[in-house]
Scaffold this motif. Structure first.
Motif, PDB file in Angstrom:
ATOM      1  N   ALA A 215     109.494  -6.027  75.060  1.00 28.79           N
ATOM      2  CA  ALA A 215     109.825  -4.686  74.557  1.00 28.79           C
ATOM      3  C   ALA A 215     111.126  -4.658  73.763  1.00 28.79           C
ATOM      4  N   TRP A 216     112.059  -5.600  74.030  1.00 28.94           N
ATOM      5  CA  TRP A 216     113.333  -5.592  73.310  1.00 28.94           C
ATOM      6  C   TRP A 216     113.123  -5.709  71.801  1.00 28.94           C
ATOM      7  N   VAL A 217     112.117  -6.450  71.402  1.00 34.62           N
ATOM      8  CA  VAL A 217     111.771  -6.545  69.982  1.00 34.62           C
ATOM      9  C   VAL A 217     110.620  -5.603  69.640  1.00 34.62           C
ATOM     10  N   GLY A 218     109.639  -5.526  70.527  1.00 34.89           N
ATOM     11  CA  GLY A 218     108.429  -4.760  70.230  1.00 34.89           C
ATOM     12  C   GLY A 218     108.644  -3.288  70.022  1.00 34.89           C
ATOM     13  N   VAL A 219     109.444  -2.651  70.866  1.00 36.37           N
ATOM     14  CA  VAL A 219     109.653  -1.200  70.749  1.00 36.37           C
ATOM     15  C   VAL A 219     110.415  -0.833  69.474  1.00 36.37           C
ATOM     16  N   PRO A 220     111.546  -1.493  69.161  1.00 36.88           N
ATOM     17  CA  PRO A 220     112.207  -1.187  67.881  1.00 36.88           C
ATOM     18  C   PRO A 220     111.279  -1.402  66.680  1.00 36.88           C
ATOM     19  N   MET A 221     110.408  -2.412  66.755  1.00 42.66           N
ATOM     20  CA  MET A 221     109.514  -2.657  65.634  1.00 42.66           C
ATOM     21  C   MET A 221     108.406  -1.625  65.539  1.00 42.66           C
ATOM     22  N   ILE A 222     108.027  -1.020  66.653  1.00 43.02           N
ATOM     23  CA  ILE A 222     107.077   0.102  66.592  1.00 43.02           C
ATOM     24  C   ILE A 222     107.700   1.249  65.800  1.00 43.02           C
ATOM     25  N   VAL A 223     108.975   1.524  66.086  1.00 44.09           N
ATOM     26  CA  VAL A 223     109.681   2.603  65.382  1.00 44.09           C
ATOM     27  C   VAL A 223     109.839   2.269  63.895  1.00 44.09           C
ATOM     28  N   ILE A 224     110.312   1.054  63.614  1.00 37.10           N
ATOM     29  CA  ILE A 224     110.501   0.638  62.219  1.00 37.10           C
ATOM     30  C   ILE A 224     109.160   0.602  61.492  1.00 37.10           C
ATOM     31  N   GLY A 225     108.140   0.060  62.156  1.00 40.64           N
ATOM     32  CA  GLY A 225     106.813  -0.005  61.549  1.00 40.64           C
ATOM     33  C   GLY A 225     106.240   1.370  61.286  1.00 40.64           C
ATOM     34  N   TYR A 226     106.523   2.310  62.185  1.00 39.01           N
ATOM     35  CA  TYR A 226     106.059   3.687  61.995  1.00 39.01           C
ATOM     36  C   TYR A 226     106.631   4.266  60.704  1.00 39.01           C
ATOM     37  N   PHE A 227     107.933   4.158  60.519  1.00 33.90           N
ATOM     38  CA  PHE A 227     108.556   4.707  59.311  1.00 33.90           C
ATOM     39  C   PHE A 227     108.083   3.966  58.057  1.00 33.90           C
ATOM     40  N   TYR A 228     107.887   2.675  58.184  1.00 35.80           N
ATOM     41  CA  TYR A 228     107.404   1.891  57.041  1.00 35.80           C
ATOM     42  C   TYR A 228     106.015   2.367  56.603  1.00 35.80           C
ATOM     43  N   LEU A 229     105.102   2.530  57.559  1.00 32.56           N
ATOM     44  CA  LEU A 229     103.734   2.919  57.242  1.00 32.56           C
ATOM     45  C   LEU A 229     103.651   4.364  56.761  1.00 32.56           C
ATOM     46  N   VAL A 230     104.417   5.253  57.396  1.00 31.54           N
ATOM     47  CA  VAL A 230     104.339   6.673  57.051  1.00 31.54           C
ATOM     48  C   VAL A 230     104.988   6.970  55.702  1.00 31.54           C
ATOM     49  N   PHE A 231     106.125   6.344  55.417  1.00 30.84           N
ATOM     50  CA  PHE A 231     106.857   6.695  54.196  1.00 30.84           C
ATOM     51  C   PHE A 231     106.600   5.759  53.014  1.00 30.84           C
ATOM     52  N   PHE A 232     106.123   4.540  53.287  1.00 28.06           N
ATOM     53  CA  PHE A 232     105.862   3.610  52.192  1.00 28.06           C
ATOM     54  C   PHE A 232     104.388   3.221  52.077  1.00 28.06           C
ATOM     55  N   GLY A 233     103.642   3.429  53.158  1.00 25.93           N
ATOM     56  CA  GLY A 233     102.240   3.020  53.162  1.00 25.93           C
ATOM     57  C   GLY A 233     101.414   3.685  52.082  1.00 25.93           C
ATOM     58  N   ASN A 234     101.629   4.981  51.862  1.00 22.00           N
ATOM     59  CA  ASN A 234     100.841   5.715  50.870  1.00 22.00           C
ATOM     60  C   ASN A 234     101.023   5.140  49.471  1.00 22.00           C
ATOM     61  N   LYS A 235     102.220   4.624  49.187  1.00 21.21           N
ATOM     62  CA  LYS A 235     102.498   4.059  47.863  1.00 21.21           C
ATOM     63  C   LYS A 235     101.901   2.665  47.709  1.00 21.21           C
ATOM     64  N   LEU A 236     101.841   1.908  48.795  1.00 14.74           N
ATOM     65  CA  LEU A 236     101.368   0.533  48.720  1.00 14.74           C
ATOM     66  C   LEU A 236      99.864   0.399  48.934  1.00 14.74           C
ATOM     67  N   LEU A 237      99.266   1.334  49.669  1.00 11.84           N
ATOM     68  CA  LEU A 237      97.852   1.237  50.002  1.00 11.84           C
ATOM     69  C   LEU A 237      96.975   1.705  48.849  1.00 11.84           C
ATOM     70  N   PRO A 238      95.822   1.057  48.642  1.00 15.70           N
ATOM     71  CA  PRO A 238      94.906   1.495  47.580  1.00 15.70           C
ATOM     72  C   PRO A 238      94.163   2.751  47.995  1.00 15.70           C
ATOM     73  N   SER A 239      93.646   3.463  47.028  1.00 14.47           N
ATOM     74  CA  SER A 239      92.809   4.627  47.304  1.00 14.47           C
ATOM     75  C   SER A 239      91.395   4.283  46.867  1.00 14.47           C
ATOM     76  N   ASN A 240      90.730   3.482  47.691  1.00 17.97           N
ATOM     77  CA  ASN A 240      89.386   3.027  47.346  1.00 17.97           C
ATOM     78  C   ASN A 240      88.363   4.124  47.591  1.00 17.97           C
ATOM     79  N   PRO A 241      87.280   4.142  46.827  1.00 21.88           N
ATOM     80  CA  PRO A 241      86.224   5.130  47.062  1.00 21.88           C
ATOM     81  C   PRO A 241      85.713   5.029  48.486  1.00 21.88           C
ATOM     82  N   ASP A 242      85.472   6.176  49.102  1.00 16.69           N
ATOM     83  CA  ASP A 242      84.956   6.208  50.466  1.00 16.69           C
ATOM     84  C   ASP A 242      83.526   5.691  50.460  1.00 16.69           C
ATOM     85  N   LEU A 243      83.263   4.653  51.204  1.00 14.33           N
ATOM     86  CA  LEU A 243      81.927   4.066  51.238  1.00 14.33           C
ATOM     87  C   LEU A 243      80.898   5.013  51.831  1.00 14.33           C
ATOM     88  N   LEU A 244      81.366   6.012  52.555  1.00 14.67           N
ATOM     89  CA  LEU A 244      80.422   6.890  53.239  1.00 14.67           C
ATOM     90  C   LEU A 244      80.109   8.156  52.452  1.00 14.67           C
TER      91      LEU A 244
END
Length: 592
Positions: free
Chosen positions: A183-212
């Motif tokens: 947890a000493w590494v895992g918990v801080p990385m959950i927090v850091i990963g959360y901010f990374y995905l929420v604030f930068f993920g939208n810019k880096l992730l593709p917007s592929n057509p929904d297969l469904l």
């Protein structure tokens, strides 16, 4: 002088690297061959080969998989998800909740079934809000990986490393790692990963057509076969007059007529009985072919069309599926699962063969036409995962659910405080669950991933061979000479980079088997605390974001999200670098 044992061990490691990277034999058979060779040349004794199967951590992994599957079958997680995600009304709100919930759950249960449960929620929410699922599926996989790295039981990789640490002879009487030592590494990385995905993920992730829902924008995604039925009103008409060229959501790719194919379908071509029409299209239009008035029939459906209750569902082939390498016909979906494959999607790849003759690959998305027994026959399978929900899970009395969940939490806490061993606690809880008839003991064996258990046990044997032959000592000495000028931190960076790269391309289990004895030998040779050298291997192997094949949850979302290899690298590489620096920094502060 270099000994023969040392040469053989290095050749075996080279064989493992090539076989896993090229996907020649599969992970399990690769390790079987490798350890068999080591036994044949008497580098390992039969007892040393079999010793891994008696490892307590393997039993813990199996017990956790069993309990995780039992929890999944109770539908309590779905009920909780319904409440959490019901009020999410925008992209960031849903992504935030999904990341937090997935990370929290995956810290204490296997992340593979968790992703399987979450995928339908992601797809359904995206449909309602007109957002591509590709904006969420990689973050879903990454969130479960981040959460899994935060505890000893969160991922099988951590348990494997702990098992190897307890069993090794380099450092005598090494104590098992604490359940929250990660947890000493895992918990801080959950927090850091959360901010990374929420604030930068939208810019880096593709917007592929929904297969469904948005398949018409890329009509070559799903491939489906339709046959001109006897007495069809389409017989004798031209392609143009039949209206088959103007169907919304369907594109007529080619026609198979007797022993030849018509690849260029002209408007004036006359339709004949028993013509096999190959379409590319979306799920809604494909299901309309099942109606008698369409004049078409899906040949794979057969008598399923006469059943009282049927459904069309989507599944994705798992990374360790026994279906991989077999044709659709050889799998016998109808006999095994009361279902028929009516369409296939392979991440934009054109499938030229007939559906029945198509070789199944990991990550393939299949559209199934299912009978009433499909759910009961497939609920325990590890061969595929659901993208869309088939039906509600069975309902269980509330007190039984609370006993299951409360007992799991209690065992984790008792284990953390060293009051009860995790193994004994899980065994007792499983006995209670069976006694309360929460699950059927005759069905439990279906939840065991035997390939995983085999790989782990043989990985332990490989580690023993590396230590006995001196291979671990030799590699440790070379790496020490390379990275020691950078100090103790340089050693940790070196181990992390090597493990991470190997895990990304040859699976994390194999990476641990190869690097762990080397890392531990480096610590022993320099008289350093071995724990950071153990943990750095575990984090580097488990926190695998760069490739779809590096972690099973990445592969699960690969096809449904319409991702490419570069999508994973673009989003995952920065997160991997962040994870590496955070890991090394925290381990240095705590242990050096």
């Amino acid at each position: 002088m270099i000994k023969l044992d040392l040469i053989i061990v290095f050749l075996v490691i080279l064989f493992i690297l090539i076989s896993l990277y090229k996907e020649l034999l599969g992970a399990t058979f690769t390790f079987v061959i490798a350890v068999t060779v080591l036994g044949f040349f008497k580098i390992l004794s039969p007892g040393e080969i079999l010793n891994g199967f008696a490892n307590e951590q393997i039993a813990v992994i199996i017990l956790l998989l069993l309990l995780g599957d039992i929890i999944r079958q109770t539908s309590v997680i779905e009920a909780l998800f319904d409440r959490i995600f019901k009020s999410a009304n925008n992209y960031r709100s849903f992504l935030s909740r999904m990341t937090i919930v997935s990370s929290a759950f995956s810290a204490f249960m296997n992340n593979t079934p968790l992703v399987a449960i979450m995928m339908p929620y992601v797809n359904n929410w995206c449909k309602r809000n007109d957002i591509s699922p590709s904006k969420f599926l990689i973050p879903l996989s990454y969130a479960t990986i981040l959460g899994g790295c935060a505890t000893l039981i969160g991922t099988s990789t951590n348990l494997i490393v702990n098992g190897m640490y307890v069993d090794q002879k380099i450092i005598p009487n090494a104590a098992s790692l604490n359940i929250f030592e990660f947890a000493w590494v895992g918990v801080p990385m959950i927090v850091i990963g959360y901010f990374y995905l929420v604030f930068f993920g939208n810019k880096l992730l593709p917007s592929n057509p929904d297969l469904l829902t948005d398949f018409s924008q890329n009509s070559r995604k799903y491939i489906v076969e339709a046959e001109i039925r006897k007495n069809s009103h389409l017989i004798g008409k031209t392609i143009s007059d039949s209206g088959l060229l103007t169907l919304k959501g369907l594109y007529l790719v080619e026609i198979a007529r007797k022993n030849y194919k018509i690849s260029t379908v002209l408007p004036d071509l006359i339709i004949q009985q028993e013509d096999l029409l190959i379409f590319a299209g979306d799920t809604e239009v494909i299901t309309e072919m099942l109606h008698a008035e369409s004049g078409l029939t899906l040949p794979s459906v057969g008598m399923l069309n006469k059943k009282k209750q049927t459904e069309v569902v989507e599944i994705v082939i798992s990374h360790n599926s026994t279906m991989i390498g077999k044709t659709v016909s050889e799998i016998r979906f109808r006999a095994k699962f009361d279902a028929a494959v009516i369409a296939i999607h392979r991440n934009g790849e054109r499938i030229s063969s007939k559906i029945g003759d198509t070789l199944v690959k990991a990550g393939d998305v299949l559209l199934l036409y299912t009978g009433i027994d499909f759910y009961s026959r497939s609920i325990d399978t590890h061969d595929f995962y659901f993208i869309s929900k088939v039906k509600d899970f069975k309902k269980i009395e509330a007190y039984k659910i609370w006993t299951l969940l409360g007992g799991t939490i209690l065992i984790i806490l008792l284990s953390a405080f060293h009051l009860v061993s995790l193994f004994m606690g899980l065994v007792v809880l499983l006995m209670v669950v069976i006694a309360m008839k929460i699950t059927n003991p005759k069905e439990l064996y279906k939840s065991v991933d035997y390939n995983l258990a085999m790989i782990i046990a043989l990985s332990l044997a490989l580690g023993t061979a590396m230590i006995k032959s001196g291979a671990a000592d030799l590699v440790a000495d070379i790496l020490t000479r390379i990275f020691l000028p950078l100090g103790k931190v340089g050693l940790l960076f070196g181990i992390y980079i090597i493990t991470s790269v190997l895990a990304a391309y040859i699976t994390n289990k194999a990476a641990v088997a190869i690097v762990f004895p080397v890392s531990l030998m480096m610590a022993a040779n320099m008289g350093l605390n071995p724990v950071p050298f153990v943990l750095v291997v575990s984090f580097a192997a488990a926190a695998n974001f760069m490739t779809p094949h590096g972690y099973q949850t990445n592969l699960m979302v690969y096809g449904p999200g319409g991702y490419s290899f570069t999508d994973f690298f673009r989003v995952g590489f920065p997160l991997t670098i962040i994870y590496m620096f955070v890991t090394v920094f925290i381990l240095r502060v705590i242990y050096f």
